[in-house]
Structures are given as structure tokens and as C-alpha cells.
Motif scaffolding. Structure first.
Motif, PDB file in Angstrom:
ATOM      1  N   PRO A  28       0.822  -1.229   0.000  1.00  0.00           N
ATOM      2  CA  PRO A  28       0.000   0.000   0.000  1.00  0.00           C
ATOM      3  C   PRO A  28       0.851   1.272   0.000  1.00  0.00           C
ATOM      4  O   PRO A  28       0.496   2.260  -0.645  1.00  0.00           O
ATOM      5  CB  PRO A  28      -0.834  -0.110   1.278  1.00  0.00           C
ATOM      6  CG  PRO A  28      -0.254  -1.217   2.070  1.00  0.00           C
ATOM      7  CD  PRO A  28       0.489  -2.101   1.135  1.00  0.00           C
ATOM      8  N   LEU A  29       2.002   1.214   0.702  1.00  0.00           N
ATOM      9  CA  LEU A  29       2.863   2.400   0.730  1.00  0.00           C
ATOM     10  C   LEU A  29       3.463   2.648  -0.658  1.00  0.00           C
ATOM     11  O   LEU A  29       3.449   3.775  -1.171  1.00  0.00           O
ATOM     12  CB  LEU A  29       3.990   2.219   1.756  1.00  0.00           C
ATOM     13  CG  LEU A  29       4.967   3.396   1.848  1.00  0.00           C
ATOM     14  CD1 LEU A  29       4.275   4.646   2.384  1.00  0.00           C
ATOM     15  CD2 LEU A  29       6.169   3.055   2.728  1.00  0.00           C
ATOM     16  N   GLU A  42      11.692   5.749  -8.911  1.00  0.00           N
ATOM     17  CA  GLU A  42      11.556   6.665  -7.775  1.00  0.00           C
ATOM     18  C   GLU A  42      10.689   6.052  -6.676  1.00  0.00           C
ATOM     19  O   GLU A  42      10.971   6.228  -5.492  1.00  0.00           O
ATOM     20  CB  GLU A  42      10.886   7.958  -8.254  1.00  0.00           C
ATOM     21  CG  GLU A  42      11.846   9.067  -8.556  1.00  0.00           C
ATOM     22  CD  GLU A  42      11.098  10.357  -8.879  1.00  0.00           C
ATOM     23  OE1 GLU A  42      10.301  10.372  -9.822  1.00  0.00           O
ATOM     24  OE2 GLU A  42      11.326  11.351  -8.160  1.00  0.00           O
ATOM     25  N   ALA A  43       9.630   5.337  -7.080  1.00  0.00           N
ATOM     26  CA  ALA A  43       8.721   4.763  -6.081  1.00  0.00           C
ATOM     27  C   ALA A  43       9.469   3.777  -5.184  1.00  0.00           C
ATOM     28  O   ALA A  43       9.298   3.773  -3.964  1.00  0.00           O
ATOM     29  CB  ALA A  43       7.550   4.080  -6.777  1.00  0.00           C
ATOM     30  N   GLU A  44      10.350   2.971  -5.793  1.00  0.00           N
ATOM     31  CA  GLU A  44      11.120   2.004  -4.986  1.00  0.00           C
ATOM     32  C   GLU A  44      12.044   2.728  -4.009  1.00  0.00           C
ATOM     33  O   GLU A  44      12.139   2.383  -2.835  1.00  0.00           O
ATOM     34  CB  GLU A  44      11.952   1.102  -5.906  1.00  0.00           C
ATOM     35  CG  GLU A  44      11.130   0.083  -6.655  1.00  0.00           C
ATOM     36  CD  GLU A  44      11.992  -0.846  -7.509  1.00  0.00           C
ATOM     37  OE1 GLU A  44      13.226  -0.808  -7.390  1.00  0.00           O
ATOM     38  OE2 GLU A  44      11.409  -1.611  -8.298  1.00  0.00           O
ATOM     39  N   ASP A  45      12.735   3.747  -4.522  1.00  0.00           N
ATOM     40  CA  ASP A  45      13.686   4.485  -3.674  1.00  0.00           C
ATOM     41  C   ASP A  45      12.981   5.188  -2.519  1.00  0.00           C
ATOM     42  O   ASP A  45      13.436   5.147  -1.373  1.00  0.00           O
ATOM     43  CB  ASP A  45      14.428   5.532  -4.524  1.00  0.00           C
ATOM     44  CG  ASP A  45      15.431   4.890  -5.467  1.00  0.00           C
ATOM     45  OD1 ASP A  45      15.629   3.668  -5.347  1.00  0.00           O
ATOM     46  OD2 ASP A  45      15.996   5.602  -6.314  1.00  0.00           O
ATOM     47  N   ILE A  46      11.860   5.840  -2.842  1.00  0.00           N
ATOM     48  CA  ILE A  46      11.182   6.624  -1.799  1.00  0.00           C
ATOM     49  C   ILE A  46      10.534   5.692  -0.769  1.00  0.00           C
ATOM     50  O   ILE A  46      10.540   5.984   0.431  1.00  0.00           O
ATOM     51  CB  ILE A  46      10.163   7.597  -2.429  1.00  0.00           C
ATOM     52  CG1 ILE A  46      10.919   8.630  -3.288  1.00  0.00           C
ATOM     53  CG2 ILE A  46       9.335   8.315  -1.363  1.00  0.00           C
ATOM     54  CD1 ILE A  46      10.058   9.467  -4.202  1.00  0.00           C
ATOM     55  N   THR A  47      10.027   4.555  -1.213  1.00  0.00           N
ATOM     56  CA  THR A  47       9.447   3.587  -0.267  1.00  0.00           C
ATOM     57  C   THR A  47      10.511   3.193   0.761  1.00  0.00           C
ATOM     58  O   THR A  47      10.273   3.203   1.968  1.00  0.00           O
ATOM     59  CB  THR A  47       8.960   2.323  -1.029  1.00  0.00           C
ATOM     60  OG1 THR A  47       8.041   2.732  -2.027  1.00  0.00           O
ATOM     61  CG2 THR A  47       8.289   1.335  -0.100  1.00  0.00           C
ATOM     62  N   MET A  72       3.745   6.767   7.579  1.00  0.00           N
ATOM     63  CA  MET A  72       4.767   6.590   6.537  1.00  0.00           C
ATOM     64  C   MET A  72       4.359   7.294   5.247  1.00  0.00           C
ATOM     65  O   MET A  72       5.203   7.788   4.503  1.00  0.00           O
ATOM     66  CB  MET A  72       5.008   5.100   6.268  1.00  0.00           C
ATOM     67  CG  MET A  72       5.891   4.465   7.321  1.00  0.00           C
ATOM     68  SD  MET A  72       6.633   2.929   6.752  1.00  0.00           S
ATOM     69  CE  MET A  72       5.188   1.944   6.494  1.00  0.00           C
ATOM     70  N   LYS A  73       3.059   7.328   4.980  1.00  0.00           N
ATOM     71  CA  LYS A  73       2.590   8.030   3.777  1.00  0.00           C
ATOM     72  C   LYS A  73       2.921   9.526   3.886  1.00  0.00           C
ATOM     73  O   LYS A  73       3.365  10.146   2.918  1.00  0.00           O
ATOM     74  CB  LYS A  73       1.088   7.825   3.593  1.00  0.00           C
ATOM     75  CG  LYS A  73       0.719   6.445   3.081  1.00  0.00           C
ATOM     76  CD  LYS A  73      -0.776   6.336   2.883  1.00  0.00           C
ATOM     77  CE  LYS A  73      -1.161   4.961   2.357  1.00  0.00           C
ATOM     78  NZ  LYS A  73      -2.628   4.806   2.242  1.00  0.00           N
ATOM     79  N   THR A  74       2.702  10.067   5.078  1.00  0.00           N
ATOM     80  CA  THR A  74       3.023  11.489   5.269  1.00  0.00           C
ATOM     81  C   THR A  74       4.529  11.711   5.113  1.00  0.00           C
ATOM     82  O   THR A  74       4.970  12.665   4.463  1.00  0.00           O
ATOM     83  CB  THR A  74       2.571  11.954   6.679  1.00  0.00           C
ATOM     84  OG1 THR A  74       1.223  11.544   6.857  1.00  0.00           O
ATOM     85  CG2 THR A  74       2.676  13.446   6.852  1.00  0.00           C
ATOM     86  N   VAL A  75       5.307  10.816   5.706  1.00  0.00           N
ATOM     87  CA  VAL A  75       6.774  10.921   5.585  1.00  0.00           C
ATOM     88  C   VAL A  75       7.165  10.862   4.101  1.00  0.00           C
ATOM     89  O   VAL A  75       7.991  11.642   3.626  1.00  0.00           O
ATOM     90  CB  VAL A  75       7.456   9.767   6.368  1.00  0.00           C
ATOM     91  CG1 VAL A  75       8.937   9.676   6.030  1.00  0.00           C
ATOM     92  CG2 VAL A  75       7.277   9.964   7.863  1.00  0.00           C
ATOM     93  N   SER A  76       6.509   9.959   3.371  1.00  0.00           N
ATOM     94  CA  SER A  76       6.885   9.818   1.959  1.00  0.00           C
ATOM     95  C   SER A  76       6.529  11.069   1.161  1.00  0.00           C
ATOM     96  O   SER A  76       7.264  11.451   0.249  1.00  0.00           O
ATOM     97  CB  SER A  76       6.262   8.563   1.355  1.00  0.00           C
ATOM     98  OG  SER A  76       4.867   8.681   1.363  1.00  0.00           O
TER      99      SER A  76
ATOM    100  N   LYS B  86      20.588   9.678   0.109  1.00  0.00           N
ATOM    101  CA  LYS B  86      20.388   8.949  -1.143  1.00  0.00           C
ATOM    102  C   LYS B  86      19.854   7.562  -0.838  1.00  0.00           C
ATOM    103  O   LYS B  86      20.031   7.043   0.252  1.00  0.00           O
ATOM    104  CB  LYS B  86      21.729   8.788  -1.864  1.00  0.00           C
ATOM    105  CG  LYS B  86      22.066   9.916  -2.786  1.00  0.00           C
ATOM    106  CD  LYS B  86      23.310   9.535  -3.516  1.00  0.00           C
ATOM    107  CE  LYS B  86      23.573  10.485  -4.657  1.00  0.00           C
ATOM    108  NZ  LYS B  86      24.748  10.096  -5.388  1.00  0.00           N
ATOM    109  N   SER B  87      19.233   6.978  -1.804  1.00  0.00           N
ATOM    110  CA  SER B  87      18.746   5.617  -1.647  1.00  0.00           C
ATOM    111  C   SER B  87      19.916   4.687  -1.361  1.00  0.00           C
ATOM    112  O   SER B  87      20.943   4.749  -2.007  1.00  0.00           O
ATOM    113  CB  SER B  87      18.071   5.198  -2.935  1.00  0.00           C
ATOM    114  OG  SER B  87      18.080   3.805  -3.030  1.00  0.00           O
TER     115      SER B  87
END
Lengths: 191, 517
Positions: A28-29, A42-47, A72-76, B86-87
Motif C-alpha cells: 500500500p505504501l 523513484e517509487a522504490e527508492d522513496i518507499t 509513513m505516507k506522510t513521511v513519503s 540517497k537511496s
């Protein structure tokens, strides 16, 4: 079932606890982040960054564990904002000033449905050719060369038509938003 | 970038998202209109299904998060409370991070995750590779251990353009529209066909990253390659020989490839110098004829937009798979369809359809199908069709629906009326002999059958020309493991052979039975 004890252990760096939390919550995140950034890289990195930042935050502060996913959604969202600021990227789709953690916690399903309806109705107002180009290039993901071949046009013509189609769509969406704002009753009932 | 028009920048942004990559930074910088259009693109994309990570991602994610939290708890390498800028998946390879993460991996006895990360980091680095300039050394070693430098080439690469400079100064350039070679010794510029493009093959960074991800692989060790620290990966393609790839720890890019021993030869490609993502002068890829040089242009083909145009130039209508090609190149006598990693070449069939002696045999369009390494070849409706590359089977089946590849479990040898005893020690010794470069005829089932039959006729040995000559022998079956050769004259009607040591093109054939006439 994720328990408070599991979070305690995760904060201490317990491998099994972190794995259980990640396996139970990553999807879900990730989907929430993907919806904002629209690309897997980007989605993988930010997760990943969101998990690290959230768990580190819990090492020093307290937060209701049952709301960990929305936290975590807010953090993301903050991470996306920082990232785009750093990279001078356009503030796409998200107006960060309007983000309310409680709204995030409630989830965006309703917003998603409303936006989908709005988009579909806006796309229906485009010409057949404009719809075809947006469908092939953005929804189906064909390259310019492939789209050109499918529609029997040159690559340059596709780029121009794609630019015009998106411009027309942006205008329709803006007009719909303005109508929505000038009719608060309808907006309230719609939300 | 800033000089490019908004249509191109918008298109590039869409392409990046379609490829599931992070778009270039600054795409919409100080450009409100572009920002607005990008926002619209994002909205439209929400109508499609999101792209999910590969299956290994959740586990990998958990490992990296655990690694980072443990690191933070120990207070080493990072300041308390400070999140990584960074990641970590991206920066996992730098030595400090690896040191910490390795500790965790050793503790959990899970090297597999680390291996995935090396390949994952390489895949990402290759995806971000816009261009490079480097010097590639190609060395070959034979089975006896002797090694020599085959050549040393200087390379420039950017998108679909490349330039390759050989030791003698010969420069081959392809700019995606045209391909040519400048030969200084003969003072000439030779215009070459754009496709097929064997120059590009060999050590292709994108292909290597893709293969490494696709095939089972293990980390062997860390080694210094051309003065750089590199991780050595052993890659095992299913049914194929193991080969090695070295990934530069600093850039996460492949820097050395060593093929498996093939036909008693092993090739090593090494980037002795490598500069990724630099500014390459467009002059490198510009077509210019040096003063005083003559232009040699035979039939270098012509890029065309439609099959009809190709047919008009080549004088025949090609057979087409369902999938549309990326490019079509028409010559006077052939048409080349480019599918990226696979190429189809079609020409009018003429003369006898001669098969490569060591090729496996299947069937297509009611006739024989030659299977030779990564190439399929057959005849259909008066055309000869060659399909070469990764998607060869898929595309070939779209042209010849009845195409079948041989079944390797037929037990053909079991049908032989007379069984021939085999001494495996001798067979293994023969295989080694062939691997080291001698007696290559043992790789050809027809020649092995010819030797066997003639020794039956003249047991004292073959003096001069064999009594029953090669035109009397016909390969009727070869499924790459077993083969049957029919003989038109003499005491033997049919010879049954098997590859007893190795089942690929490097394996020798041994007679295991025969049918007397």
C-alpha cells in the motif's frame, strides 16, 4: 498482525520484526508513492527511504502504532517534496501546502475515484486523434516511433500532436476545477 | 536541454515515465507551461495499472532497512537521526556501506540478497548510462592456456549511435541512420549496411546487465580489474556454460566479461579505460568524408517506413510476424527487419538449401529448419528466412506457425539395429583434443559418420580419398543430442550418433549404432 512489540523490536534493529513489518505494509505504501511519482525507480527508492526515516523517527519519538502506514505516507510525501525541490522538478499533482496528515490517514480512495471520473470525462471531450495519441503514448506506453507507425504519421507530428492534446486536456481539467470551485455545494457533495 | 523545444522535452519526460525511470532533473524548471503539461501527464498515467517492483523487492527492502536501522543503532557511519540523503540500494556498493551490510548478511547467512543487490545496482546504473567513452581490450585464450590480444578498440557510445576505432585507425561509425567505415590505409570511406549490425554485438553493457538479472548468478569474489575494484559474478544460463562478469564497485557498471570456453576458445572483454556519462562531441558521429578520400558504396540498404516501400526496392514481398519491426532496411536482394535484440533477414530462395554441418535440425513450413547457435533459418513460400537474436523463436513462430524444434529425448540410438560399444575414457579424451583446437571434424556428425563407414569398408585405414565420399551422406536428424546420418551406398544404411560429453555446439559426436544395408 503487527503488534506493538514487533515495532519495539524493529526500532531496535531486529531483522525478523523489520521484515514482517515491511512484508505486511510495503505494497500500500509503494502504490501510494507510485501514484504520486508515476515511475517505479523513484517509487522504490522513496518507499525504502520512508521506512528508514519512519523507523528512525520512532526511535526518538512516539507515534500511534496503529497509524504507522498513514504516518509513513506522510513521511513519503515530505520525501517527494524534498526530492523534487532538490532536483528543481515541477510540483506535479501534489499541492503540498494542502496536505493534511489526517486526510492522508483516511486514505485517498475517494479522491482517486473522483479524479478518475473527472479525467475520463475530460478525455471524452478531446478529438478522436488526441484521445488516440494520449491512449497510445501515456496509457499504453508506446514510444513515439511506435505511435507514429500505428497512426501513420511522422515522429515529429506525433510530438506536436501529443503536446497539443495534453494542452487541450490541461485546459479542460482547469475549467472543470474552476467550475467545481464556483459551485461549493456541488463540490462538497462530490467529496 | 534548454535549447530543445517544449514538445521534445515533454516527449522525453513521457518516455522516462513509460520506461519506469525517474525523469531527468530540471525538466520543468522555470517553465510553467511544461510543468502544467507534466502535471497532466501524471494525472493521465493514474488511469493505468501501476508498475510493481520485481518479486525480490520486498525482501531486499527489508534487508536494506534492517541494515540501516542496525547501523544507526550502533552509531557508526551515520549521524543519529540523520536520514540517508540517497537511496541505499543505489549506494550500496561503496565500501563503507558494503562493510556494514555484509556483516548483517553474514549473520543471517543470506548471500543471495547481496548478489541480487549487485545485479540490481548494475541494472540501475546501466539504465542511467547516457553515453560512454572507453578502451576495450579483447583477449582470447585456448584450452592449452595460451592467451593473446585479439584487438584493442576505442569506443564512443550514445543511445543508438556508436563509433569504434581499431588499432590501425580504421573507424566504424553508426549514427542510427547511416553506418560507414573510414579506412585510412586505402583512403576510402565505405558505406556499410545499417543492419544486421554485428559490430554492436560482443560486449554490450545493456545486454549483459539484462542477462545477469535474468540468469542464476553468484558472487565469486572481489578482484582488481584494470586498476579498479570489481565484483566478479558467475552467471549460469540455463542449459549453457557458466561465464563471468565483473562489475565496477564505484560505478556499478560491468567492466569485464569472460565467455565460457567455446570451440576451445575463451574470450575476455575488458574495459581498460571507461568514462561513463560524459559530454561526447556530436562531431564523433557526424558523417564527413576526409579530403582526398573516395566513397565506396555498394548496396548499403535503405531505411524505409513501410513494407510496401521495402518490397518495391527488393522486388519481393517479405513474410511478416505479427509484431511490427522497429526499423526496416531494404536492399536489392534482401529485406532486414529490426526488432532491437532480434533481426530477421529475408531474401528470395535460390539454389539448394545447404545446412551448416553441425546445426541441429527442426522443421518449419513443411521443410527443414536449421538451428545454429542463436540463429534459425528455413525456406518458406520461395523465400529464405533467417531469424537471429533473443526473440528468434517467438518471431519465427509468428511467420511459420508449424515451426518445431527437435525433441532431445527421442532415444534415436535405441532404434539402431547394431549397437556400437563406447569407451567413455576415449570419448572424453577426444573431446579434450577437440577443445584444444585439433580434429574439429568430430564436431560434424556427417564427417564422424563418414569416417566410421569408411573404416568399416577399409578397416586398415583410410588412404587418400575415402571410398564412400561425402555426397553419399545425408544428415536426416539432429536434435543437438542425437543425430542420424543416412548413407546412400556401401554396407551401412544409417548411422546413429550421440553427443556424449556436451550437448551444445562444442560437443563432439560419437557413433553409437548403425543399420546395416
Amino acid at each position: 498482525m503487527l503488534t506493538a512489540d514487533m515495532y519495539e523490536r524493529a526500532i531496535e534493529g531486529d531483522q525478523d520484526a523489520i521484515e514482517e513489518i515491511c512484508l505486511a505494509t510495503w505494497k500500500p505504501l509503494y502504490l501510494f508513492i507510485y501514484n504520486k511519482v508515476q515511475n517505479r525507480e523513484e517509487a522504490e527508492d522513496i518507499t525504502q527511504e520512508a521506512y528508514i526515516k519512519s523507523l528512525k523517527y520512532l526511535q526518538e519519538s512516539t507515534f500511534p502504532i496503529d497509524n504507522f502506514l498513514s504516518f509513513m505516507k506522510t513521511v513519503s510525501l515530505n520525501l517527494i517534496r524534498d526530492r523534487w525541490r532538490q532536483k528543481n522538478r515541477s510540483r506535479v499533482s501534489i499541492n503540498f501546502q494542502e496536505i493534511n496528515p489526517e486526510d492522508v490517514a483516511r486514505g485517498d480512495e475517494q479522491n482517486d475515484i473522483a479524479q478518475r471520473l473527472l479525467l475520463e470525462s475530460a478525455l471524452a471531450k478531446l478529438s478522436q486523434e488526441q484521445k488516440a495519441i494520449i491512449d497510445l503514448r501515456i496509457i499504453k506506453g508506446y514510444t513515439v516511433a511506435e505511435t507514429a507507425k500505428l497512426l501513420g504519421k511522422t515522429e515529429g507530428a506525433i510530438r506536436t500532436a501529443q503536446y497539443r492534446a495534453l494542452k487541450a486536456l490541461a485546459k479542460i481539467l482547469d475549467e472543470s476545477a474552476q467550475k467545481g470551485q464556483s459551485n461549493p455545494k456541488r463540490r462538497e457533495s462530490g467529496e | 536541454m534548454s535549447n530543445r523545444n517544449i514538445e521534445e522535452r515533454l516527449s522525453d519526460y513521457i518516455d522516462a515515465l513509460n520506461n519506469e525511470r525517474e525523469p531527468e532533473s530540471g525538466a520543468a524548471e522555470k517553465d510553467q507551461e511544461l510543468g502544467k503539461l507534466i502535471e497532466t501527464v501524471h494525472k493521465v498515467r493514474t488511469l493505468r495499472e501501476p508498475s510493481l517492483p520485481d518479486e525480490g523487492y520486498p525482501k531486499r527492502l527489508a534487508q536494506v532497512v534492517a541494515c540501516e536501522i542496525q547501523k544507526d543503532k550502533r552509531g557508526a557511519f551515520s549521524k543519529p537521526g540523520k536520514s540517508p540523503s540517497k537511496s541505499i540500494l543505489k549506494t550500496l556498493l561503496p565500501i563503507t556501506a558494503v562493510a556494514v551490510c555484509l556483516l548483517v548478511f553474514v549473520l543471517v547467512n543470506s548471500l543471495g540478497i547481496f548478489e541480487q543487490d549487485v545485479v540490481y545496482a548494475m541494472e540501475k546504473a546501466v539504465a542511467k548510462l547516457n553515453n560512454y567513452h572507453g578502451i576495450l581490450e579483447i583477449r582470447t585464450r585456448n584450452a592449452a592456456g595460451e592467451e593473446w590480444l585479439v584487438r584493442r578498440v576505442e569506443l564512443w557510445y550514445e543511445g543508438d549511435k556508436y563509433a569504434v576505432k581499431q588499432d590501425d585507425g580504421t573507424l566504424t561509425v553508426s549514427n542510427g541512420q547511416r553506418k560507414w567505415q573510414i579506412n585510412h590505409e586505402d583512403r576510402e570511406v565505405v558505406i556499410l549496411p545499417l543492419l544486421p549490425d554485428p559490430t554492436r554485438n560482443g560486449f554490450d553493457l545493456q545486454d549483459e546487465a539484462k542477462r545477469a538479472k535474468q540468469y542464476p548468478h553468484t558472487v565469486v569474489k572481489t578482484e582488481m580489474i584494470a586498476g579498479r575494484e570489481a565484483i566478479k559474478l558467475a552467471i549460469s544460463p540455463p542449459g549453457g556454460e557458466k561465464y563471468y562478469l565483473w562489475v565496477d564497485k564505484e560505478t556499478n557498471l560491468p567492466i569485464q566479461l569472460q565467455t565460457a570456453m567455446q570451440k576451445a576458445l575463451q574470450t575476455t572483454y575488458t574495459f581498460v579505460s571507461f568514462e561513463p556519462n560524459i559530454g561526447i562531441s556530436p562531431e564523433i558521429f557526424a558523417y564527413r568524408v576526409p579530403e582526398g578520400y573516395r566513397v565506396v558504396e555498394e548496396d548499403s540498404g535503405q531505411l524505409v517506413a513501410t513494407i510496401e516501400e521495402a518490397a518495391a526496392l527488393s522486388g519481393f514481398i517479405p513474410l511478416l510476424p505479427k509484431q511490427a519491426p522497429i526499423r526496416i532496411l531494404a536492399f536489392q536482394d534482401r529485406i532486414v527487419l529490426d526488432y532491437g535484440d532480434t533481426t530477421i533477414v529475408e531474401s528470395k530462395a535460390s539454389g539448394e538449401f545447404k545446412l551448416e554441418p553441425n546445426a541441429s535440425l527442426g522443421s518449419a513450413a513443411g521443410g527443414p529448419l536449421e538451428i545454429w547457435y542463436e540463429r534459425l533459418r528455413w525456406r518458406q513460400d520461395g523465400l529464405e528466412i533467417r531469424v537471429e537474436g533473443a526473440k528468434r523463436l517467438e518471431l519465427a513462430r509468428e511467420i511459420a506457425a508449424d515451426l518445431s524444434i527437435p525433441d532431445a529425448n527421442q532415444d534415436l540410438a535405441g532404434k539402431a539395429k547394431v549397437k556400437v560399444p563406447v569407451d567413455m575414457e576415449i570419448v572424453k579424451a577426444n573431446q579434450k583434443q577437440v577443445d584444444s583446437g585439433s580434429s574439429p571434424w568430430q564436431l560434424d556428425p556427417v564427417h564422424v559418420a563418414l569416417t566410421f563407414v569408411n573404416l568399416k569398408v577399409t578397416p586398415e585405414g583410410i588412404q587418400g580419398e575415402p571410398q564412400i565420399e561425402i555426397p553419399s551422406f545425408e544428415l536426416v536428424t539432429n536434435d543437438s543430442v542425437e543425430a542420424v546420418v543416412e548413407v546412400k551406398e556401401g554396407p551401412i544404411e544409417r548411422v546413429y550418433l550421440k553427443r556424449l560429453v556436451r550437448h551444445d555446439e562444442t560437443g563432439i559426436w560419437t557413433v553409437v549404432g548403425y543399420d546395416p544395408r
